[in-house]
Scaffold this motif. Structure first.
Motif, PDB file in Angstrom:
ATOM      1  N   CYS A  11       0.840  -1.177   0.000  1.00  0.00           N
ATOM      2  CA  CYS A  11       0.000   0.000   0.000  1.00  0.00           C
ATOM      3  C   CYS A  11       0.890   1.248   0.000  1.00  0.00           C
ATOM      4  O   CYS A  11       1.762   1.386   0.854  1.00  0.00           O
ATOM      5  N   CYS A  14       0.417   3.296   3.508  1.00  0.00           N
ATOM      6  CA  CYS A  14       0.924   2.892   4.815  1.00  0.00           C
ATOM      7  C   CYS A  14       1.981   1.805   4.734  1.00  0.00           C
ATOM      8  O   CYS A  14       2.591   1.474   5.743  1.00  0.00           O
ATOM      9  N   CYS A  32      -5.885  -2.994   1.159  1.00  0.00           N
ATOM     10  CA  CYS A  32      -4.818  -2.841   2.135  1.00  0.00           C
ATOM     11  C   CYS A  32      -5.174  -3.592   3.403  1.00  0.00           C
ATOM     12  O   CYS A  32      -6.319  -3.548   3.871  1.00  0.00           O
ATOM     13  N   CYS A  37      -5.634   1.890   7.888  1.00  0.00           N
ATOM     14  CA  CYS A  37      -5.664   2.441   6.538  1.00  0.00           C
ATOM     15  C   CYS A  37      -6.872   1.894   5.796  1.00  0.00           C
ATOM     16  O   CYS A  37      -7.824   2.611   5.524  1.00  0.00           O
TER      17      CYS A  37
HETATM   18 ZN   LIG Z   1      -2.690   1.106   3.557  1.00  0.00          ZN
END
Ligand SMILES: [Zn+2]
Length: 62
Positions: A11, A14, A32, A37
């Motif tokens: 991702c 993050c 994700c 997130c």
């Molecule tokens: Zn993420």
């Protein structure tokens, strides 16, 4: 999608790994796995679009 491809995808928001998902409309997506997130990224023509600008909250609220 090939497993090795998914393993190297992270991702961009993050840095967490992504898992395969499917939207309510049947289109594939990459979700994700980061708990804070939880964005989902679209897959267009088999190519993951890993852009935060293109992401949307996962959980079926497309
Ligand atoms: Zn993420």
């Amino acid at each position: 999608m090939e497993g090795w491809v998914r393993e190297i995808l992270r991702c961009p928001g993050c840095g967490s790994p992504l898992r395969d998902g499917r939207r309510p409309d049947g289109e594939p997506e990459l979700v994700c796995t980061g708990e804070t997130c939880a964005l989902a990224y679209p897959v267009r023509d088999g190519i993951p679009v890993l852009l935060v600008d293109e992401a949307y909250p996962s959980g079926g609220t497309v």
